[in-house]
Design a protein around this motif. Structure first.
Motif, PDB file in Angstrom:
ATOM      1  N   PHE A 215       0.852  -1.188   0.000  1.00 60.23           N
ATOM      2  CA  PHE A 215       0.000   0.000   0.000  1.00 60.23           C
ATOM      3  C   PHE A 215       0.885   1.235   0.000  1.00 60.23           C
ATOM      4  N   GLN A 216       0.294   2.381  -0.354  1.00 57.50           N
ATOM      5  CA  GLN A 216       1.043   3.631  -0.386  1.00 57.50           C
ATOM      6  C   GLN A 216       0.928   4.324   0.973  1.00 57.50           C
ATOM      7  N   GLY A 217       1.996   4.237   1.747  1.00 53.89           N
ATOM      8  CA  GLY A 217       1.995   4.793   3.085  1.00 53.89           C
ATOM      9  C   GLY A 217       2.481   6.231   3.123  1.00 53.89           C
ATOM     10  N   PRO A 218       2.619   6.804   4.325  1.00 50.52           N
ATOM     11  CA  PRO A 218       3.104   8.181   4.473  1.00 50.52           C
ATOM     12  C   PRO A 218       4.402   8.408   3.707  1.00 50.52           C
ATOM     13  N   LEU A 236      -7.693  -0.442   5.175  1.00 52.70           N
ATOM     14  CA  LEU A 236      -6.703   0.630   5.199  1.00 52.70           C
ATOM     15  C   LEU A 236      -7.327   1.879   5.794  1.00 52.70           C
ATOM     16  N   ARG A 237      -6.497   2.710   6.390  1.00 54.12           N
ATOM     17  CA  ARG A 237      -6.983   3.935   7.034  1.00 54.12           C
ATOM     18  C   ARG A 237      -6.260   5.142   6.446  1.00 54.12           C
ATOM     19  N   VAL A 238      -7.023   6.157   6.023  1.00 52.62           N
ATOM     20  CA  VAL A 238      -6.405   7.402   5.562  1.00 52.62           C
ATOM     21  C   VAL A 238      -5.766   8.063   6.778  1.00 52.62           C
ATOM     22  N   CYS A 239      -4.435   8.210   6.748  1.00 50.36           N
ATOM     23  CA  CYS A 239      -3.725   8.603   7.967  1.00 50.36           C
ATOM     24  C   CYS A 239      -2.888   9.866   7.804  1.00 50.36           C
ATOM     25  N   THR A 240      -2.956  10.535   6.651  1.00 50.22           N
ATOM     26  CA  THR A 240      -2.236  11.792   6.462  1.00 50.22           C
ATOM     27  C   THR A 240      -3.158  12.792   5.780  1.00 50.22           C
ATOM     28  N   PHE A 241      -2.753  14.059   5.797  1.00 48.30           N
ATOM     29  CA  PHE A 241      -3.564  15.097   5.163  1.00 48.30           C
ATOM     30  C   PHE A 241      -3.344  15.170   3.654  1.00 48.30           C
ATOM     31  N   VAL A 245      -2.201   6.184   3.213  1.00 49.90           N
ATOM     32  CA  VAL A 245      -2.932   5.256   4.065  1.00 49.90           C
ATOM     33  C   VAL A 245      -1.989   4.463   4.963  1.00 49.90           C
ATOM     34  N   CYS A 246      -2.559   3.936   6.042  1.00 47.92           N
ATOM     35  CA  CYS A 246      -1.861   3.043   6.965  1.00 47.92           C
ATOM     36  C   CYS A 246      -2.685   1.767   7.092  1.00 47.92           C
ATOM     37  N   ASP A 247      -2.061   0.699   7.567  1.00 49.20           N
ATOM     38  CA  ASP A 247      -2.779  -0.576   7.681  1.00 49.20           C
ATOM     39  C   ASP A 247      -3.121  -0.903   9.129  1.00 49.20           C
ATOM     40  N   ASP A 248      -3.285   0.143   9.956  1.00 50.38           N
ATOM     41  CA  ASP A 248      -3.687  -0.061  11.344  1.00 50.38           C
ATOM     42  C   ASP A 248      -4.700   1.008  11.730  1.00 50.38           C
ATOM     43  N   GLY A 249      -5.166   0.962  12.971  1.00 53.18           N
ATOM     44  CA  GLY A 249      -6.077   1.983  13.470  1.00 53.18           C
ATOM     45  C   GLY A 249      -7.527   1.723  13.100  1.00 53.18           C
TER      46      GLY A 249
END
Length: 429
Positions: A215-218, A236-241, A245-249
Motif C-alpha cells: 500500500f502507499q503509506g506516508p 486501510l486507514r487514511v492517515c495523512t492530510f 494510508v496506513c494498515d492499522d487503526g
C-alpha cells in the motif's frame, strides 16, 4: 510492461429484488433490497438518495448515512451530490448462501435530511468475471474530518502483467488534499484540484497464488500490507492530510466505493470528464475552504481562480531523469497574450513524464474555439531535452462543469531543448 484497464462490473451481474421507495418516504421508512445467494459470494448495493437543500459547499455532513447488511453496519455514505437524486454504489464484502437484506439508516434521525429513493443489491460468485477484483477491493477507513474535506469520491482498478503473473492496483480519487501538493500547483500541473492516489496493490503468480500485497503509506512509501482483512478485503486507514494510508487503526467512517471501469484512452483525468459532478463537488469544497481568489498567482499557491476559467491541456512527454521542466502556454485568437500554466512560478511548472493534464488560466469568456496556438518550451539546464509524444485535446468546463473539447492535429513527436526556441503549434479550425 503492458497494462490493461478493467471494469469490475461483470456484464451478466444480476440485480435482484430491489424494493422501490415510496413516493414520499417518511423518516425511518427507507426502502430495502433483498437478495438470495445460492452460494458464498461478494455483495454490492446501489443507493439512490438526495439531501434536499444541502450542498457540499454549505457545511460538513455528519453523521454519514449507514448502509447495513442484515442489520449490521457495512459502509458509510455521504450524499455529497446534495439535493441531486444520485446513485451511490458500494461493495459490501463477503456473504454466505441464503437470503440477505440491504438497508439504509440515518443516525441523525433528523426529519427530511435525506430522501432515499431506491436501494438495489446484487452478488458476484467466484465463477463470475470480476469476482477476484471486487473481492480484493480495499475497505477505506476515513480521517476524522472526511465528513467535510478530502472525501473519497471514486475508486478504480487497473490490472497489469508482471514477470510472474498479474497485479491488481486500486486507486482512489479524493475531493481535495489538505496537505501535500498545494491547490495552485495541483491545478497547473494536473488540471484538477481533486487528489488521485494509488492505495493498494496485490500481485499473483501464474497459478493465482498470492505473491505480495503493498500500500502507499506516508511520504508516498510503498509498504508491505500487514493489517486486518474483511474476507480478502484489506482494511486501510487514511492517515495523512495528503491522503496516504496506513494498515492499522480505526475510524467511524467506513468507505467502500465500488470500483469503476478505468478510461484507458488518454490521461487519467478523463475519469473526471465522464463524471462532471466530481468537478462540481471539488469546486464546492474550494468555495467552503476559501481556496478561490481573483488575484492570481497566489503567492502562497493555496488559492486559484474559478476552475471553469482554465484550459485543460492533455500532454504526453518523455523526459529522462533530471531532465527539464515543460512550460506550456496558450494564446487566444484576436491578438491575446501568451498565458502559461505555471504563471511564471517555478513550483507550478510541470516537471514530470508520461501522460498529464495541465491547467492554463485563460481570460473570462474564453472557449475551446478561441484557442489559436500552443507554445511548448523546455525549462532547465541548457541542452537538456524532452520529447512531446502527444498533445491534446484542450478541455474547458462549462457552467455546469460539463467538459467540451478541442482536438489538436498532432502528426509526430517533437523534441524540446532547454535554452532553445520554443515550439509553437497553430491549431486548425
Amino acid at each position: 510492461m503492458k497494462t490493461r484497464f478493467i471494469c469490475v462490473f461483470a456484464a451478466a451481474v444480476l440485480f435482484v429484488s430491489a424494493v422501490a421507495a415510496q413516493e414520499h418516504p417518511t423518516v425511518g421508512m427507507f426502502p430495502e433490497a433483498v437478495f438470495d445467494a445460492v452460494e458464498a459470494g461478494e455483495a454490492y448495493a446501489a443507493v439512490k438518495v438526495a439531501a434536499p437543500g444541502y450542498t457540499w459547499a454549505k457545511s460538513r455532513w455528519r453523521p454519514p448515512l449507514v448502509v447495513l447488511l442484515n442489520g449490521k453496519k457495512r459502509a458509510s455514505l455521504i450524499p455529497i451530490r446534495g439535493g441531486e437524486a444520485a446513485e451511490y454504489k458500494v461493495f459490501l464484502g463477503p456473504v454466505g448462501a441464503g437470503r440477505h437484506t440491504v438497508s439504509v439508516a440515518d443516525p441523525s434521525k433528523k426529519e427530511g435530511r435525506v430522501v432515499v429513493e431506491s436501494v438495489s443489491a446484487g452478488i458476484l460468485y467466484p465463477r463470475d468475471d470480476g469476482y477476484e477484483r471486487i473481492s480484493r477491493a480495499p475497505v477505506l477507513l476515513g480521517r476524522q474530518d472526511n465528513e467535510s474535506s478530502d472525501a473519497p469520491l471514486m475508486m478504480w482498478t487497473v490490472e497489469s502483467a508482471t514477470a510472474s503473473g498479474i497485479a491488481l492496483e486500486y486507486t482512489v480519487l479524493f475531493s481535495n488534499e489538505d496537505g501535500g501538493t498545494k491547490t495552485a500547483e495541483l491545478m497547473a500541473r494536473y488540471g484538477r484540484t481533486v487528489d488521485i492516489e494509488y492505495v493498494y496493490r496485490v500481485a499473483f503468480d501464474a497459478d493465482g497464488r498470492l505473491v505480495s500485497e503493498t500500500f502507499q503509506g506516508p511520504n508516498h512509501e510503498e509498504l508491505p500490507f500487514n493489517g486486518r482483512k474483511i474476507g480478502e478485503h484489506p482494511v486501510l486507514r487514511v492517515c495523512t492530510f495528503n491522503n496516504m494510508v496506513c494498515d492499522d487503526g480505526d475510524s467511524p467512517f467506513v468507505f467502500m466505493n465500488y470500483p469503476v471501469e478505468f478510461d484507458a484512452d488518454g490521461v487519467r483525468e478523463r475519469m473526471l470528464d465522464r463524471e462532471p459532478w466530481i468537478n462540481r463537488v471539488a469546486f464546492e469544497e474550494l468555495t467552503r475552504e476559501g481556496k478561490l481568489t481573483k488575484s492570481t498567482p497566489d503567492p502562497e499557491r493555496m488559492k486559484i481562480d474559478d476552475p471553469r476559467l482554465y484550459a485543460l491541456v492533455d500532454i504526453e512527454a518523455d523526459v529522462p531523469p533530471g531532465g527539464p521542466g515543460i512550460e506550456i502556454s496558450l494564446k487566444a485568437a484576436g491578438g491575446g497574450e501568451w498565458r502559461s500554466a505555471s504563471q511564471g512560478v517555478d513550483e507550478m511548472r510541470f516537471k514530470g513524464a508520461g501522460k498529464a493534464r495541465l491547467g492554463v488560466l485563460m481570460p473570462e469568456g474564453c472557449s475551446p474555439e478561441d484557442i489559436e496556438a500552443v507554445r511548448l518550451e523546455a525549462v532547465g539546464v541548457p541542452g537538456s531535452r524532452a520529447t512531446i509524444l502527444s498533445l491534446g485535446p484542450i478541455t474547458f468546463l462549462d457552467a455546469d462543469f460539463r467538459p467540451s473539447h478541442k482536438e489538436i492535429i498532432w502528426k509526430k513527436k517533437r523534441a524540446l531543448v532547454a535554452g532553445s526556441a520554443p515550439a509553437i503549434i497553430k491549431i486548425s479550425e
